[in-house]
Motif scaffolding. Structure first.
Motif, PDB file in Angstrom:
ATOM      1  N   ARG A   1     -60.898 -20.835 -59.614  1.00  0.00           N
ATOM      2  CA  ARG A   1     -62.298 -21.122 -59.312  1.00  0.00           C
ATOM      3  C   ARG A   1     -62.420 -21.902 -58.001  1.00  0.00           C
ATOM      4  O   ARG A   1     -63.326 -21.641 -57.193  1.00  0.00           O
ATOM      5  CB  ARG A   1     -62.907 -21.898 -60.476  1.00  0.00           C
TER       6      ARG A   1
ATOM      7  N   ARG B   1     -64.427 -20.815 -54.696  1.00  0.00           N
ATOM      8  CA  ARG B   1     -65.493 -21.677 -54.187  1.00  0.00           C
ATOM      9  C   ARG B   1     -65.228 -22.137 -52.758  1.00  0.00           C
ATOM     10  O   ARG B   1     -66.124 -22.103 -51.896  1.00  0.00           O
ATOM     11  CB  ARG B   1     -65.618 -22.887 -55.112  1.00  0.00           C
TER      12      ARG B   1
ATOM     13  N   GLU C   1     -63.176 -20.831 -50.533  1.00  0.00           N
ATOM     14  CA  GLU C   1     -62.878 -19.718 -49.612  1.00  0.00           C
ATOM     15  C   GLU C   1     -61.712 -20.056 -48.686  1.00  0.00           C
ATOM     16  O   GLU C   1     -61.714 -19.711 -47.499  1.00  0.00           O
ATOM     17  CB  GLU C   1     -64.114 -19.321 -48.809  1.00  0.00           C
TER      18      GLU C   1
ATOM     19  N   PRO D   1     -63.491 -14.786 -48.435  1.00  0.00           N
ATOM     20  CA  PRO D   1     -64.299 -14.368 -49.594  1.00  0.00           C
ATOM     21  C   PRO D   1     -63.485 -13.550 -50.594  1.00  0.00           C
ATOM     22  O   PRO D   1     -62.578 -12.795 -50.220  1.00  0.00           O
ATOM     23  CB  PRO D   1     -65.411 -13.519 -48.964  1.00  0.00           C
TER      24      PRO D   1
ATOM     25  N   ARG E   1     -62.794 -10.497 -52.946  1.00  0.00           N
ATOM     26  CA  ARG E   1     -63.153  -9.083 -52.840  1.00  0.00           C
ATOM     27  C   ARG E   1     -62.905  -8.291 -54.122  1.00  0.00           C
ATOM     28  O   ARG E   1     -63.691  -7.400 -54.451  1.00  0.00           O
ATOM     29  CB  ARG E   1     -62.375  -8.419 -51.683  1.00  0.00           C
TER      30      ARG E   1
ATOM     31  N   ALA F   1     -66.813 -14.328 -60.529  1.00  0.00           N
ATOM     32  CA  ALA F   1     -67.542 -13.491 -59.562  1.00  0.00           C
ATOM     33  C   ALA F   1     -69.023 -13.335 -59.868  1.00  0.00           C
ATOM     34  O   ALA F   1     -69.735 -12.664 -59.122  1.00  0.00           O
ATOM     35  CB  ALA F   1     -66.880 -12.105 -59.476  1.00  0.00           C
ATOM     36  N   GLY F   2     -69.506 -13.910 -60.966  1.00  0.00           N
ATOM     37  CA  GLY F   2     -70.921 -13.830 -61.274  1.00  0.00           C
ATOM     38  C   GLY F   2     -71.286 -12.599 -62.075  1.00  0.00           C
ATOM     39  O   GLY F   2     -70.413 -11.849 -62.523  1.00  0.00           O
TER      40      GLY F   2
ATOM     41  N   HIS G   1     -70.007  -6.362 -59.107  1.00  0.00           N
ATOM     42  CA  HIS G   1     -70.777  -7.604 -59.080  1.00  0.00           C
ATOM     43  C   HIS G   1     -71.733  -7.580 -57.883  1.00  0.00           C
ATOM     44  O   HIS G   1     -71.345  -7.144 -56.788  1.00  0.00           O
ATOM     45  CB  HIS G   1     -69.838  -8.802 -58.945  1.00  0.00           C
ATOM     46  N   PRO G   2     -72.969  -8.051 -58.043  1.00  0.00           N
ATOM     47  CA  PRO G   2     -73.880  -8.154 -56.901  1.00  0.00           C
ATOM     48  C   PRO G   2     -73.308  -8.976 -55.750  1.00  0.00           C
ATOM     49  O   PRO G   2     -73.726  -8.807 -54.596  1.00  0.00           O
ATOM     50  CB  PRO G   2     -75.115  -8.835 -57.504  1.00  0.00           C
ATOM     51  N   SER G   3     -72.365  -9.857 -56.036  1.00  0.00           N
ATOM     52  CA  SER G   3     -71.726 -10.651 -54.995  1.00  0.00           C
ATOM     53  C   SER G   3     -70.849  -9.806 -54.078  1.00  0.00           C
ATOM     54  O   SER G   3     -70.369 -10.308 -53.056  1.00  0.00           O
ATOM     55  CB  SER G   3     -70.868 -11.747 -55.633  1.00  0.00           C
ATOM     56  N   GLY G   4     -70.629  -8.528 -54.433  1.00  0.00           N
ATOM     57  CA  GLY G   4     -69.788  -7.643 -53.640  1.00  0.00           C
ATOM     58  C   GLY G   4     -68.377  -7.499 -54.178  1.00  0.00           C
ATOM     59  O   GLY G   4     -67.593  -6.674 -53.691  1.00  0.00           O
ATOM     60  N   VAL G   5     -68.040  -8.255 -55.197  1.00  0.00           N
ATOM     61  CA  VAL G   5     -66.709  -8.186 -55.807  1.00  0.00           C
ATOM     62  C   VAL G   5     -66.655  -7.003 -56.768  1.00  0.00           C
ATOM     63  O   VAL G   5     -67.636  -6.691 -57.452  1.00  0.00           O
ATOM     64  CB  VAL G   5     -66.393  -9.492 -56.560  1.00  0.00           C
TER      65      VAL G   5
END
Length: 368
Positions: free
Chosen positions: A146, A150, A152, A156, A158, A197-198, A229-233
């Protein structure tokens, strides 16, 4: 002190919860800050389960929930619900009716979306403080992952890839608590992916059969789940329950490196490993103690004592359960009726299209 009640003395109730509660009682008593009182009251209708569970002085075993409820004080009880998923709502409703408000529930939280919705309503109506077992997300190893996400430090995040493999032939042949491989190991890794990753949408899900010497168990051989994931992951979860060797590993691929996490494989050892590869540097290999379930239960009990235990955990558990329900639907997996033989499961299928995850209930401030 709080007093545990364990409903269901199978593998999770007896092999994990009882042993961990005894260890936690000894650990906190040794520090002069005892957290819970033994013996645990345990409940299971199977005589063989009651006879093989718990050491002398650690367990008072009874055969029915009525007998168990007659032995407890609801105001000081923490109920551990370790029944198969399809039985959990009824057990929780009985406990709530008796005045029990603090509950630790095994994963997955519910066997269907309807049961999950009913449980969310029951929690609000009866003011229940429910903590769902999710010790992966509470582990020291996940804490380090985590922080990498957080901060980075490697760029980021991926992609997340989780492999949870083990030979599970005997339990699959002798028990029918889980309708498919989606309900065995995947809930741990799914919660972990959502934590790191949300929120996510389901991209694909499939199960395959477990093939033994003279039997085929539909849907219990393993499971494959893909998330966006909307975060792009993107996330890939794979669990092979017919594997020759055990593996519990998570690979987090960042823009500038990777972190490979190895969770302890069983209660035989409590050490985790983390291998971090950064750009242009040698790998950093860390080995450390990570008794995640004991730490998780201690945190839950201290939260119950302070009145702040389950709100955030429950929201994550609901999100996990809803995605599992969508995956079950796409795999055509349904809970086994009590009157149907344990091998009678609907055929599996593949879900190639994204399915949005349902909403998550809001965490309640000051949940009791």
């Amino acid at each position: 002190m709080l007093k545990p009640l364990v409903v269901g003395l199978g593998r999770s109730g007896s092999g994990l919860h009882l042993k961990t509660l005894a260890r936690l009682a000894r650990r906190t008593a040794a520090t002069g800050d005892p957290l819970l009182a033994l013996p645990v009251v345990g409940c299971d209708p199977r005589a063989e389960a009651r006879g093989s569970a718990g050491a002398p002085g650690e367990l008072t075993a009874v055969g029915t929930l009525d007998e168990a409820l007659a032995r407890i004080d609801p105001d000081t009880t923490v109920a551990h619900v370790c029944t198969p998923p399809r039985l959990r709502y009824d057990v929780i409703a009985r406990l709530a009716q008796h005045g029990v408000r603090r509950l630790i529930v095994e994963k997955p939280l519910a066997a269907s979306a309807d049961e999950l919705d009913a449980l969310v309503r029951l929690r609000e109506r009866a003011d229940l403080d429910i903590v769902v077992v999710s010790h992966w997300t509470g582990s020291r190893l996940t804490g380090r992952l985590r922080r990498l996400v957080r901060d980075e430090a490697l760029g980021p995040l991926r992609r997340i890839t989780v492999d949870q493999h083990k030979p599970r032939f005997l339990r699959s042949l002798t028990t029918d608590g889980h309708p498919s491989a989606l309900d065995v190991e995947i809930p741990h890794s799914l919660a972990l992916a959502l934590d790191l990753a949300g929120p996510a949408e389901l991209r694909a899900a499939r199960c395959w059969d477990l093939r033994c010497e003279d039997r085929v168990l539909p849907g219990l051989g393993g499971a494959h789940v893909e998330l966006a994931h909307p975060s792009g992951v993107t996330t890939l979860l794979c669990s092979d329950l017919g594997a020759a060797v055990r593996q519990r590993s998570v690979v987090c691929a960042f823009e500038g490196g990777t972190a490979t996490a190895h969770f302890p494989l069983s209660e035989d050892d409590d050490h985790a490993q983390l291998i971090v590869h950064g750009p242009g540097s040698e790998a950093d290999h860390h080995v450390f103690r990570d008794d995640a379930l004991t730490d998780f239960l201690e945190g839950a009990y201290r939260g119950f004592a302070a009145g702040t235990a389950g709100a955030v955990n429950f929201a994550l558990a609901c999100a996990t359960a809803r995605l599992l329900c969508v995956a079950r639907e796409r795999c055509a997996v349904v809970p086994r009726p009590e009157t149907v033989p344990s091998t009678a499961v609907a055929p599996t299928a593949v879900a190639p299209t994204p399915v949005p995850a349902a909403g998550v209930p809001q965490a309640r401030a000051g949940s009791r």
